[in-house]
Design a protein around this motif. Structure first.
Motif, PDB file in Angstrom:
ATOM      1  N   ALA A   1      50.855  43.045  40.695  1.00 52.93           N
ATOM      2  CA  ALA A   1      49.546  43.178  41.398  1.00 52.93           C
ATOM      3  C   ALA A   1      49.182  44.562  41.373  1.00 52.93           C
ATOM      4  N   ALA A   2      47.692  44.926  41.019  1.00 50.71           N
ATOM      5  CA  ALA A   2      47.327  46.236  40.910  1.00 50.71           C
ATOM      6  C   ALA A   2      45.774  46.136  41.037  1.00 50.71           C
ATOM      7  N   ARG A   3      45.080  47.065  40.580  1.00 51.41           N
ATOM      8  CA  ARG A   3      43.595  47.177  40.371  1.00 51.41           C
ATOM      9  C   ARG A   3      43.100  45.880  39.426  1.00 51.41           C
ATOM     10  N   ALA A   4      42.052  45.400  39.551  1.00 52.44           N
ATOM     11  CA  ALA A   4      41.344  44.058  38.871  1.00 52.44           C
ATOM     12  C   ALA A   4      41.493  44.504  37.198  1.00 52.44           C
ATOM     13  N   CYS A   5      41.331  45.804  36.967  1.00 46.21           N
ATOM     14  CA  CYS A   5      41.239  46.208  35.415  1.00 46.21           C
ATOM     15  C   CYS A   5      42.570  46.013  35.127  1.00 46.21           C
ATOM     16  N   VAL A   6      43.536  46.578  35.659  1.00 47.58           N
ATOM     17  CA  VAL A   6      44.946  46.563  35.209  1.00 47.58           C
ATOM     18  C   VAL A   6      45.282  45.203  34.921  1.00 47.58           C
TER      19      VAL A   6
ATOM     20  N   HIS B   1      47.460  28.125  40.790  1.00 50.77           N
ATOM     21  CA  HIS B   1      48.083  29.368  40.092  1.00 50.77           C
ATOM     22  C   HIS B   1      46.815  30.424  40.624  1.00 50.77           C
ATOM     23  N   ARG B   2      45.497  30.363  40.379  1.00 57.07           N
ATOM     24  CA  ARG B   2      44.712  31.460  40.830  1.00 57.07           C
ATOM     25  C   ARG B   2      44.574  31.679  42.494  1.00 57.07           C
ATOM     26  N   ARG B   3      44.816  30.429  43.115  1.00 53.38           N
ATOM     27  CA  ARG B   3      44.841  30.727  44.561  1.00 53.38           C
ATOM     28  C   ARG B   3      45.992  31.431  45.191  1.00 53.38           C
ATOM     29  N   LEU B   4      47.279  31.312  44.395  1.00 57.29           N
ATOM     30  CA  LEU B   4      48.541  32.025  44.713  1.00 57.29           C
ATOM     31  C   LEU B   4      48.177  33.479  44.260  1.00 57.29           C
ATOM     32  N   GLN B   5      47.591  33.638  43.162  1.00 54.73           N
ATOM     33  CA  GLN B   5      47.349  35.006  42.732  1.00 54.73           C
ATOM     34  C   GLN B   5      46.589  35.940  43.743  1.00 54.73           C
ATOM     35  N   ARG B   6      45.584  35.156  44.334  1.00 56.36           N
ATOM     36  CA  ARG B   6      44.588  35.678  45.458  1.00 56.36           C
ATOM     37  C   ARG B   6      45.521  36.126  46.613  1.00 56.36           C
ATOM     38  N   VAL B   7      46.244  35.082  46.976  1.00 60.94           N
ATOM     39  CA  VAL B   7      47.310  35.151  48.252  1.00 60.94           C
ATOM     40  C   VAL B   7      48.104  36.355  48.054  1.00 60.94           C
ATOM     41  N   ILE B   8      48.796  36.576  46.822  1.00 57.17           N
ATOM     42  CA  ILE B   8      49.649  37.906  46.444  1.00 57.17           C
ATOM     43  C   ILE B   8      48.975  38.919  46.710  1.00 57.17           C
ATOM     44  N   ALA B   9      47.613  39.050  46.084  1.00 57.26           N
ATOM     45  CA  ALA B   9      47.041  40.267  46.072  1.00 57.26           C
ATOM     46  C   ALA B   9      46.715  40.848  47.453  1.00 57.26           C
ATOM     47  N   ASP B  10      46.127  39.640  48.393  1.00 55.47           N
ATOM     48  CA  ASP B  10      46.068  40.063  49.507  1.00 55.47           C
ATOM     49  C   ASP B  10      47.160  40.445  50.506  1.00 55.47           C
ATOM     50  N   PHE B  11      48.091  39.977  50.191  1.00 54.52           N
ATOM     51  CA  PHE B  11      49.248  40.247  50.943  1.00 54.52           C
ATOM     52  C   PHE B  11      49.813  41.367  50.705  1.00 54.52           C
ATOM     53  N   VAL B  12      49.922  42.011  49.587  1.00 56.10           N
ATOM     54  CA  VAL B  12      50.577  43.357  49.101  1.00 56.10           C
ATOM     55  C   VAL B  12      49.209  44.558  49.210  1.00 56.10           C
ATOM     56  N   GLY B  13      48.019  43.902  49.323  1.00 58.30           N
ATOM     57  CA  GLY B  13      46.974  44.951  49.769  1.00 58.30           C
ATOM     58  C   GLY B  13      46.411  45.481  48.510  1.00 58.30           C
TER      59      GLY B  13
ATOM     60  N   GLU C   1      44.056  44.746  44.429  1.00 61.03           N
ATOM     61  CA  GLU C   1      42.555  44.004  44.212  1.00 61.03           C
ATOM     62  C   GLU C   1      42.988  42.719  43.366  1.00 61.03           C
ATOM     63  N   ASP C   2      44.117  42.709  42.621  1.00 61.32           N
ATOM     64  CA  ASP C   2      44.344  41.321  42.029  1.00 61.32           C
ATOM     65  C   ASP C   2      45.862  41.330  41.535  1.00 61.32           C
ATOM     66  N   ALA C   3      46.196  40.027  41.043  1.00 63.60           N
ATOM     67  CA  ALA C   3      47.635  39.666  40.837  1.00 63.60           C
ATOM     68  C   ALA C   3      47.835  38.839  39.655  1.00 63.60           C
ATOM     69  N   LEU C   4      48.777  39.085  38.966  1.00 68.10           N
ATOM     70  CA  LEU C   4      49.077  37.978  37.761  1.00 68.10           C
ATOM     71  C   LEU C   4      50.309  37.357  38.030  1.00 68.10           C
ATOM     72  N   LEU C   5      50.651  36.091  37.620  1.00 67.98           N
ATOM     73  CA  LEU C   5      51.844  35.325  38.075  1.00 67.98           C
ATOM     74  C   LEU C   5      52.506  35.506  36.623  1.00 67.98           C
TER      75      LEU C   5
ATOM     76  N   ILE D   1      50.505  49.982  41.282  1.00 75.44           N
ATOM     77  CA  ILE D   1      51.120  48.733  40.707  1.00 75.44           C
ATOM     78  C   ILE D   1      52.304  48.261  41.497  1.00 75.44           C
ATOM     79  N   ILE D   2      52.334  46.991  41.775  1.00 77.84           N
ATOM     80  CA  ILE D   2      53.554  46.460  42.680  1.00 77.84           C
ATOM     81  C   ILE D   2      53.812  45.339  41.808  1.00 77.84           C
ATOM     82  N   THR D   3      55.089  45.200  41.453  1.00 77.62           N
ATOM     83  CA  THR D   3      55.745  43.966  40.527  1.00 77.62           C
ATOM     84  C   THR D   3      56.835  43.340  41.831  1.00 77.62           C
ATOM     85  N   GLY D   4      56.941  42.035  41.764  1.00 76.48           N
ATOM     86  CA  GLY D   4      57.800  41.394  42.546  1.00 76.48           C
ATOM     87  C   GLY D   4      58.256  40.037  42.330  1.00 76.48           C
TER      88      GLY D   4
END
Length: 399
Positions: free
Chosen positions: A257-262, A91-103, A105-109, A239-242
């Motif tokens: 996906a958004a800034r890490a604080c969000v 789950h953590r790896r996917l969140q990193r992949v998503i954040a990097d893909f959309v450009g 800082e971080d993402a939440l599943l 912010i990007i949702t998808g």
């Protein structure tokens, strides 16, 4: 008559009215995987032009292999929410992949983009804030906004003058943040929101920009990053949702996906995240592979856009009015509901699976058959679809 029996009588009367109009929708039971051609459980064989499987990831062998490996390693499901014991390294790896893909800082599943949107607005906005929403935004955005105590404004779809007027009103009436929310690609039309203009207005009025890019992620933009890449504003959207349920494998799951604080604020307080089971690890692993392939999938996207252009041109040459621009969502405009359902019944009877869209999904009088092109379609499939549409269109008077 009791209140309870009247309740059931009313529901049955409503359903009977839809049935009488030929507007009672049915679910098609597939006996085969998603593909250009499918078979229903009753043996009916159909050409499939209604799937969100844009890049053909739904039955991609590498995606399936990745999911199988995670199923063997992690088991069927986690039986827990993420805050209990439901977080695994995948789950953590996917969140990193998503954040990097959309450009970002971080993402939440989340379990779906519906949940991502449902858990977004009440966390980030309060009674002193303003949410400015496109009139044609997806139902999940509308429902999510309703949960917030923020003041709400709505502007006509993609109308920048109305958006600016809404921002001015929000400035005058609210003392907190202003959040603009729009679909990146509008699902009924295949139109990409003018995010460059939206970001310009956001800068002018000191507003945040959020985008639901469910139909954009993996599909639009030079490298498939989405509508913000397509519009040249990758560094300006907040912010990007998808979803993972369309181009990214088509299984399940969504993200913010958004800034890490969000993202951390959502992790701590978003109800649709906290009170839901984690996405199954097999789906997370399959999505990681799908993102990898999407990032490398320039040829698949190029082919998809070429097939989309081919189909649009063929349908226009046959006399149909086609909505949208260049997205693989291709609306075949029909107008009145009875005309829409009439055309649908004809093409279905001749082996073509597409979906009619009528009020209240679209405005009254703007009915359409929504066609969706996939990378798995061959030219022969598209020629056959155009032929079926043409014969049905002549028979029903659409062309």
């Amino acid at each position: 008559m009791t209140t309870k029996s009247a309740f059931y009588d009313k529901l049955n009367a409503d359903l009977d009215a839809l049935r009488a109009k030929g507007q009672l929708r049915s679910e098609f039971e597939l006996a085969t995987p998603q593909g250009a051609e499918i078979t229903l459980t009753d043996g009916t064989k159909l050409l499939n032009l209604c799937s969100n499987n844009y890049l053909g990831m739904g039955n991609n062998p590498e995606v399936i292999e990745a999911a199988h490996g995670a199923l063997d390693r992690y088991g069927y499901g986690v039986a827990a929410g993420r805050m209990l014991c439901g977080t695994q390294d995948v789950h953590r790896r996917l969140q990193r992949v998503i954040a990097d893909f959309v450009g970002l800082e971080d993402a939440l599943l989340y379990n779906s983009c519906y949940d991502a949107n449902g858990g977004l607005f009440e966390v980030l906005t309060g009674e002193n804030d303003a949410i400015i929403s496109d009139a044609l935004n997806h139902a999940s955005i509308i429902d999510g906004v309703r949960l917030s105590k923020a003041k709400r404004y709505r502007y006509a779809s993609c109308d920048m003058d109305e958006l600016e007027q809404s921002l001015k009103k929000a400035d005058a009436e609210c003392s907190g943040i202003k959040l603009i929310i729009t679909d990146g690609v509008f699902s009924m039309d295949g139109l990409v929101a003018p995010l460059d203009n939206i970001c310009d207005l956001a800068d002018k009025y000191d507003a945040l920009v959020a985008v639901d890019d469910s139909h954009g992620t993996g599909v639009v933009g030079a490298t498939g990053r989405g509508s913000h890449e397509h519009c040249g504003v990758m560094d300006r959207v907040d912010i990007i949702t998808g979803t993972l349920g369309k181009a990214i494998g088509g299984a399940a799951g969504g993200f913010t996906a958004a800034r890490a604080c969000v993202v951390e604020k959502l992790r701590q307080t978003s109800r649709t995240y906290i009170f839901s089971n984690a996405v199954p690890p097999s789906i997370a692993a399959g999505a990681i592979k799908a993102f990898e392939l999407a990032g490398e999938g320039g040829n698949a996207r190029t082919a998809l856009l070429e097939k989309t252009s081919y189909f649009r041109a063929g349908m226009r040459a046959a006399g149909f009015t086609i909505g949208g621009e260049g997205h693989p969502i291709v609306p075949v405009m029909t107008g009145a509901d009875d005309v829409t359902f009439g055309l649908f019944k004809e093409v279905f009877a001749n082996g073509l699976l597409v979906i009619p869209m009528t009020f209240p999904v679209v405005p009254r009088g703007q009915g359409r058959i929504r066609v969706q092109i996939s990378a798995v379609h061959e030219t022969t499939h598209l020629d056959r679809a155009i032929e079926i549409f043409t014969e049905a269109g002549r028979k029903t008077g659409v062309i």
